[in-house]
Design an enzyme around this catalytic site. Structure first.
Site, mmCIF file in Angstrom:
data_model
loop_
_atom_site.group_PDB
_atom_site.id
_atom_site.type_symbol
_atom_site.label_atom_id
_atom_site.label_comp_id
_atom_site.label_asym_id
_atom_site.label_seq_id
_atom_site.Cartn_x
_atom_site.Cartn_y
_atom_site.Cartn_z
ATOM 1 N N SER A 155 3.675 0.449 4.191
ATOM 2 C CA SER A 155 2.467 0.051 4.920
ATOM 3 C C SER A 155 2.617 -1.096 5.899
ATOM 4 O O SER A 155 1.695 -1.356 6.667
ATOM 5 C CB SER A 155 1.354 -0.293 3.936
ATOM 6 O OG SER A 155 0.786 0.887 3.461
ATOM 7 N N LYS B 274 -4.881 -9.104 6.883
ATOM 8 C CA LYS B 274 -5.222 -7.800 6.316
ATOM 9 C C LYS B 274 -6.282 -8.006 5.239
ATOM 10 O O LYS B 274 -6.136 -8.907 4.394
ATOM 11 C CB LYS B 274 -3.960 -7.155 5.714
ATOM 12 C CG LYS B 274 -4.178 -5.742 5.167
ATOM 13 C CD LYS B 274 -2.885 -5.132 4.622
ATOM 14 C CE LYS B 274 -3.060 -3.687 4.194
ATOM 15 N NZ LYS B 274 -1.810 -3.072 3.696
ATOM 16 N N SER C 269 -0.753 1.627 5.618
ATOM 17 C CA SER C 269 -2.133 1.193 5.498
ATOM 18 C C SER C 269 -2.501 -0.023 6.347
ATOM 19 O O SER C 269 -3.689 -0.252 6.572
ATOM 20 C CB SER C 269 -2.443 0.871 4.034
ATOM 21 O OG SER C 269 -1.703 -0.259 3.595
HETATM 22 N N1 GLN Z 1 1.413 5.424 2.698
HETATM 23 C C1 GLN Z 1 1.774 5.017 1.367
HETATM 24 C C2 GLN Z 1 0.663 5.370 0.410
HETATM 25 O O1 GLN Z 1 -0.300 5.872 0.821
HETATM 26 C C3 GLN Z 1 2.096 3.562 1.337
HETATM 27 C C4 GLN Z 1 0.925 2.668 1.278
HETATM 28 C C5 GLN Z 1 1.303 1.219 1.232
HETATM 29 O O2 GLN Z 1 2.449 0.853 1.461
HETATM 30 N N2 GLN Z 1 0.331 0.415 0.861
HETATM 31 O O3 GLN Z 1 0.780 5.148 -0.759
#
Ligand code: GLN
Length: 499
Positions: A187, A79, A163
């Site tokens: 995410s 990532k 994400s």
């Molecule tokens: N979807 C969540 C956010 O936008 C989690 C993102 C994540 O876990 N990095 O904050």
């Protein structure tokens, strides 16, 4: 005989290399070719084929000498939130333009120490803020899955979740054997659920955060996305461990997680929290949950109803705590220390121009919300209250675990994946609702594993989540493997994206 080396699991590839059925070079080359043919998915932001082939040669030399390390020659994706020494790192943001770290994150360094090799850097939501990979400055990732209507595929491009959308799409589409990901509020787990892959967010402190671009430091954790539970166990063993450079990482021995895969789950007590039956949840998600309960019961687990009464406050509290920490963490992108710089009439003008040009809309929204909830006059009303709620959420879980519950089973997401552009455009809260089942786990610092459970009526994968006691990832691997055994195999459509 044609054999497609990209179809192997991590475990099978490891065993095949050790048995000399193919070379690390062949394995890397097969993946490099797959990555090149899959550019339509936009999963990789940076490809590093030369590095991969060079490392594969070293691996082949070690394999020939009988000196293989635990992940020798296994090609992975990373990532693009993990800093990689000498390789461009973007966090999917314009603001890091031209940033090439001269250091390696601890987690990736441990993977390379154990012999794995990097195919490239994977797309994500900008600074990991999002649930669909649509906030990336480099365009959305397209899921390899397609929606079916009346038996035929429709044309909609589906999101892989976020994400860690690039990680999930790459693993699902066989563009790497496994990938690193991160999870601040779901995410790792939500993209795993959307793509029919396996993802684990370990206990907060299990993996070092050093060298991972920070979003919300009290919630961020590293973890793997893989094609099965065993592979997740294999990857996590290398990724986990104490790091003096991250004082929140915990000095506990790292178990050989793979041993838990296939272990009996007889007598394990599984809590079913009634508060996770939320308004607007798709009926098929409810049915999947019931199915998961039956699978675990059949494997010998004991099912108990539990209550986590503060669940409904978790999402609003998360969307205060996470932006608050983000607004502070992202203050460092000032046009001086990293990447992009846009000149201005004075230094403040330069800051403003750089940040306005470098951050996308969602990141700007988070920074503004964060600055607001931390500002004098609002701090007590928002930030302090959200932190109190966090304590209550943690206490709910503590009570359940104290009563003897070994793990908690919930759906991973309230709906299957959706099409690119379909959600959140008019109202960002619509996108945030994706995270309703996952953020609780980050707020409480617990481990959470997502495994595929079945398919939606329109042909998309659905996931189940297992939540464990702190540092009891082994229990999750045992239970996850039992669900995996029982669940129907889900088949990805043919490589329609290949060029
Ligand atoms: N979807 C969540 C956010 O936008 C989690 C993102 C994540 O876990 N990095 O904050």
């Amino acid at each position: 005989m044609t054999r497609d080396l990209t179809r192997l699991t991590l475990a099978a590839a490891r065993d095949g290399l050790l048995a000399k059925r193919f070379s690390a070079r062949e394995l890397a080359a097969a993946h490099i070719a797959a990555v090149e043919q899959a550019r339509a998915l936009n999963a990789y932001l940076v490809e590093t084929p030369d590095l991969a082939l060079k490392a594969a040669e070293d691996s082949d030399a070690r394999l020939a000498r009988g000196d293989a390390r635990p992940l020798e020659g296994l090609p992975l994706g990373v990532k693009d939130l993990y800093c990689t020494n000498g390789v461009r790192t973007t966090a999917a943001s314009r603001i890091l333009e031209g940033f090439v770290p001269n250091y390696e994150s601890t987690v990736t360094a441990q993977l390379w120490r154990d012999g794995a090799l990097m195919l490239g850097k994977l797309n994500l939501d900008e600074f990991a803020m999002g649930s669909s990979n649509e906030t990336s400055a480099f365009g959305p990732v397209v899921s390899p899955w397609r929606r079916r209507k009346n038996g035929a595929f429709d044309d909609a491009r589906i999101v892989p979740g976020g994400s860690s959308g690039g990680s999930a799409a790459a693993v699902a589409a066989h563009l790497c054997l496994g990938a690193t990901a991160t999870d601040t509020g779901g995410s790792i787990r939500q993209p795993a659920a959307f793509t029919g892959t396996v993802g684990i967010k370990p206990t907060y402190g299990r993996c070092s955060r050093w060298g991972v671009v920070a979003f919300a430091s009290s919630l961020d954790q590293a973890g793997p996305i893989t094609r099965d539970v065993r592979d997740a166990a294999i990857m996590l063993r290398s990724m986990a461990g104490h790091d003096p450079k991250d004082t929140t990482s915990v000095d506990l021995p790292v178990p050989d997680y793979e041993k838990s895969v296939g272990a009996s789950v007889r007598g394990k007590k599984i809590g079913i929290p009634k508060e996770y039956r939320v308004d607007g949840m798709a009926a098929e998600i409810d049915a999947l949950w019931t199915q998961g309960i039956e699978w675990l019961r059949a494997a010998g687990a004991e099912i108990v109803d539990i209550s986590l009464p503060n669940t409904r406050h978790a999402l609003p509290a998360y969307y205060i705590v996470a932006p608050a920490e983000a607004s502070s963490n992202l203050a460092r992108y000032d046009g001086v220390r990293y990447g992009l710089r846009k000149p201005g009439k004075d230094i403040v003008g330069m800051y403003e121009n750089t940040r306005a040009a470098g951050f996308g809309a969602e990141v700007r929204r988070r920074v503004m919300i964060g600055a607001y909830v931390l500002s004098a006059g609002y701090y007590d009303a928002y930030y302090v209250r959200a932190q109190r709620i966090r304590t209550l959420i943690k206490r709910d879980f503590d009570i359940a675990f104290h009563a003897g519950v070994d793990a908690i089973l919930t759906p991973a997401t309230p709906s299957p994946a959706f099409a690119i552009g379909e959600k959140g455009a008019a109202d960002p809260v619509e996108m945030y609702l994706n995270d309703v089942f996952t953020v609780t786990v980050n707020m409480a610092g617990l481990p959470g594993l997502v495994v595929p459970g079945g398919m939606s009526s329109d042909g998309l994968p659905l996931g189940l989540q297992l939540i464990g006691r702190p540092f009891e990832e082994e229990t999750l691997f045992a239970l996850g493997a039992a669900v995996e055994q029982a669940a129907p195999k889900i088949e990805l459509p043919d490589a329609w994206w290949a060029s």
